[in-house]
Structures are given as C-alpha cells and as structure tokens.
Design a protein around this motif. Structure first.
Motif, mmCIF file in Angstrom:
data_model
loop_
_atom_site.group_PDB
_atom_site.id
_atom_site.type_symbol
_atom_site.label_atom_id
_atom_site.label_comp_id
_atom_site.label_asym_id
_atom_site.label_seq_id
_atom_site.Cartn_x
_atom_site.Cartn_y
_atom_site.Cartn_z
ATOM 1 N N GLY A 63 30.708 9.436 -19.983
ATOM 2 C CA GLY A 63 31.487 9.475 -21.218
ATOM 3 C C GLY A 63 31.312 10.741 -22.021
ATOM 4 O O GLY A 63 32.232 11.152 -22.737
ATOM 5 N N ASP A 64 30.143 11.384 -21.893
ATOM 6 C CA ASP A 64 29.919 12.605 -22.667
ATOM 7 C C ASP A 64 30.786 13.768 -22.186
ATOM 8 O O ASP A 64 30.937 14.760 -22.897
ATOM 9 C CB ASP A 64 28.437 12.993 -22.715
ATOM 10 C CG ASP A 64 27.773 13.017 -21.351
ATOM 11 O OD1 ASP A 64 28.451 12.790 -20.321
ATOM 12 O OD2 ASP A 64 26.556 13.260 -21.310
ATOM 13 N N SER A 65 31.413 13.638 -21.013
ATOM 14 C CA SER A 65 32.343 14.675 -20.561
ATOM 15 C C SER A 65 33.791 14.179 -20.570
ATOM 16 O O SER A 65 34.696 14.882 -20.133
ATOM 17 C CB SER A 65 31.964 15.172 -19.158
ATOM 18 O OG SER A 65 32.048 14.125 -18.229
ATOM 19 N N LYS A 66 34.012 12.949 -21.117
ATOM 20 C CA LYS A 66 35.358 12.373 -21.147
ATOM 21 C C LYS A 66 35.838 12.006 -22.547
ATOM 22 O O LYS A 66 37.028 11.804 -22.751
ATOM 23 C CB LYS A 66 35.409 11.114 -20.281
ATOM 24 C CG LYS A 66 35.152 11.361 -18.812
ATOM 25 C CD LYS A 66 35.131 10.064 -18.044
ATOM 26 C CE LYS A 66 34.863 10.285 -16.574
ATOM 27 N NZ LYS A 66 34.740 9.009 -15.858
ATOM 28 N N SER A 67 34.919 11.865 -23.504
ATOM 29 C CA SER A 67 35.266 11.411 -24.851
ATOM 30 C C SER A 67 34.681 12.365 -25.880
ATOM 31 O O SER A 67 33.482 12.670 -25.850
ATOM 32 C CB SER A 67 34.697 10.002 -25.088
ATOM 33 O OG SER A 67 34.539 9.734 -26.467
ATOM 34 N N ALA A 68 35.514 12.803 -26.814
ATOM 35 C CA ALA A 68 35.069 13.731 -27.854
ATOM 36 C C ALA A 68 33.948 13.138 -28.704
ATOM 37 O O ALA A 68 32.971 13.819 -29.017
ATOM 38 C CB ALA A 68 36.255 14.118 -28.748
ATOM 39 N N SER A 69 34.063 11.873 -29.069
ATOM 40 C CA SER A 69 33.048 11.298 -29.955
ATOM 41 C C SER A 69 31.720 11.076 -29.226
ATOM 42 O O SER A 69 30.653 11.272 -29.817
ATOM 43 C CB SER A 69 33.550 10.006 -30.610
ATOM 44 O OG SER A 69 33.948 9.072 -29.656
ATOM 45 N N ILE A 70 31.755 10.723 -27.946
ATOM 46 C CA ILE A 70 30.507 10.612 -27.185
ATOM 47 C C ILE A 70 29.899 11.998 -26.997
ATOM 48 O O ILE A 70 28.687 12.179 -27.135
ATOM 49 C CB ILE A 70 30.727 9.917 -25.825
ATOM 50 C CG1 ILE A 70 31.216 8.486 -26.024
ATOM 51 C CG2 ILE A 70 29.430 9.924 -25.005
ATOM 52 C CD1 ILE A 70 31.614 7.772 -24.723
ATOM 53 N N ALA A 71 30.732 12.986 -26.695
ATOM 54 C CA ALA A 71 30.239 14.361 -26.549
ATOM 55 C C ALA A 71 29.585 14.833 -27.848
ATOM 56 O O ALA A 71 28.521 15.466 -27.820
ATOM 57 C CB ALA A 71 31.387 15.295 -26.162
ATOM 58 N N ALA A 72 30.196 14.522 -28.977
ATOM 59 C CA ALA A 72 29.632 14.915 -30.269
ATOM 60 C C ALA A 72 28.261 14.271 -30.470
ATOM 61 O O ALA A 72 27.314 14.925 -30.926
ATOM 62 C CB ALA A 72 30.585 14.529 -31.400
ATOM 63 N N ALA A 73 28.133 12.997 -30.109
ATOM 64 C CA ALA A 73 26.839 12.316 -30.217
ATOM 65 C C ALA A 73 25.816 12.971 -29.285
ATOM 66 O O ALA A 73 24.650 13.163 -29.658
ATOM 67 C CB ALA A 73 26.997 10.830 -29.902
ATOM 68 N N SER A 74 26.246 13.318 -28.085
ATOM 69 C CA SER A 74 25.379 13.984 -27.118
ATOM 70 C C SER A 74 24.846 15.303 -27.687
ATOM 71 O O SER A 74 23.658 15.612 -27.576
ATOM 72 C CB SER A 74 26.183 14.230 -25.831
ATOM 73 O OG SER A 74 25.559 15.128 -24.960
ATOM 74 N N ILE A 75 25.717 16.065 -28.304
ATOM 75 C CA ILE A 75 25.333 17.360 -28.891
ATOM 76 C C ILE A 75 24.368 17.166 -30.050
ATOM 77 O O ILE A 75 23.338 17.845 -30.143
ATOM 78 C CB ILE A 75 26.596 18.139 -29.319
ATOM 79 C CG1 ILE A 75 27.388 18.566 -28.084
ATOM 80 C CG2 ILE A 75 26.220 19.345 -30.188
ATOM 81 C CD1 ILE A 75 28.827 18.974 -28.366
ATOM 82 N N LEU A 76 24.667 16.223 -30.950
ATOM 83 C CA LEU A 76 23.763 15.982 -32.079
ATOM 84 C C LEU A 76 22.375 15.587 -31.600
ATOM 85 O O LEU A 76 21.363 16.089 -32.101
ATOM 86 C CB LEU A 76 24.308 14.900 -33.008
ATOM 87 C CG LEU A 76 25.516 15.235 -33.872
ATOM 88 C CD1 LEU A 76 25.824 14.072 -34.806
ATOM 89 C CD2 LEU A 76 25.300 16.516 -34.666
#
Length: 152
Positions: A133-146
C-alpha cells in the motif's frame, strides 16, 4: 496514468463513495527489529495534493525530509506512535504493528471515517488492507514517510 494520479486512486474512489476523512497508516522498524516500531497515520487534504508521495524506501533521504515537512504542513491531521521493544517482545511484532497503527489512528486530531492500511487487517473499523500500500496509496505513503523520517 501519472504517478500522482495513480497514488491518489484509492482516496479518490473513497471520496466518490462519500468518505471525507480518509486516513492512511503504516509502520517502520518491523523488518530489522532493532529499536522501537514507529507507526503513523495521516489524513491528507484531497484539495491540496502532495506531489512525489511514494513508498519511503523508494525515496532519497533528501526527498523524504522534504515530503515530511510538506505532509506536516498540508495534512488535515497526522500522528506518530512508538511501540517499544519491551511491548514488542510481550505481544509479538505483528500484534505490535497492528496496535501501533490503531493507536496512531485513534490519536489523530480529526476522526477518520475510513482507513487505508499497508497490508494490515485492522479489525472492526472501516478499512482496506492494501498489499504494498505504501507504493499504491498517497495516504499510506505519507504515513510511511512520517514514520521513517521521525524514526531516523
């Protein structure tokens, strides 16, 4: 389809279904098991999209740090939670990841009406668990980055 458009696909579909506060959640630190597990949840503003969101592991340190600041400025809400080694040993890494994500969601200053998680079933809350999901969803990616930048 552009990366930006592709990364917001899940969020756009949920907005069309009537959801308004869509949180993404992810964790870092599950692989190496050294140090605490860090979980984050983010509700992005659908009217102020962030360019360049992707899996934190696919971004340079400089890009992650830039996006970390962008996410904190532009998100409707975000939270970051630490689960210490003792708790991980007590309940196991899988349950610690789930607990951390649920705690991060609960600590958002705005209640999420739907959650997208990175490959983690979250029980009774309205959610979708997305593999990679971290490479498919903007909000999951944002959580991954934070989570990654906060931990590092």
């Amino acid at each position: 389809m552009s990366l930006k458009k592709r990364m917001y696909k899940y969020e756009e579909a949920l907005l069309k279904r009537g959801y308004r506060t869509i949180a993404g959640t992810d964790e870092v630190g599950r692989g190496p098991l050294a140090g605490p597990l860090v979980c984050a949840a983010v509700i992005l503003d659908p009217h102020n999209k962030i360019e360049g969101l992707n899996d934190s592991k696919k971004l340079s340190e400089k890009k992650r740090e830039f996006l970390f600041d962008e996410i904190k400025k532009k998100a409707i809400a975000f939270s970051i939670v630490y689960i210490d080694e003792e708790k991980i040993d007590d309940i196991n890494i899988y349950q610690a990841s789930k607990k951390g994500m649920l705690d991060a969601i609960e600590q958002l200053s705005v209640k999420a009406d739907y959650v997208l998680s990175d490959a983690m079933p979250l029980g009774d809350i309205k959610h979708e668990s997305i593999i990679k999901g971290d490479s498919k969803s903007a909000s999951i990616a944002a959580a991954s980055i934070l989570a990654k930048v906060d931990r590092d």
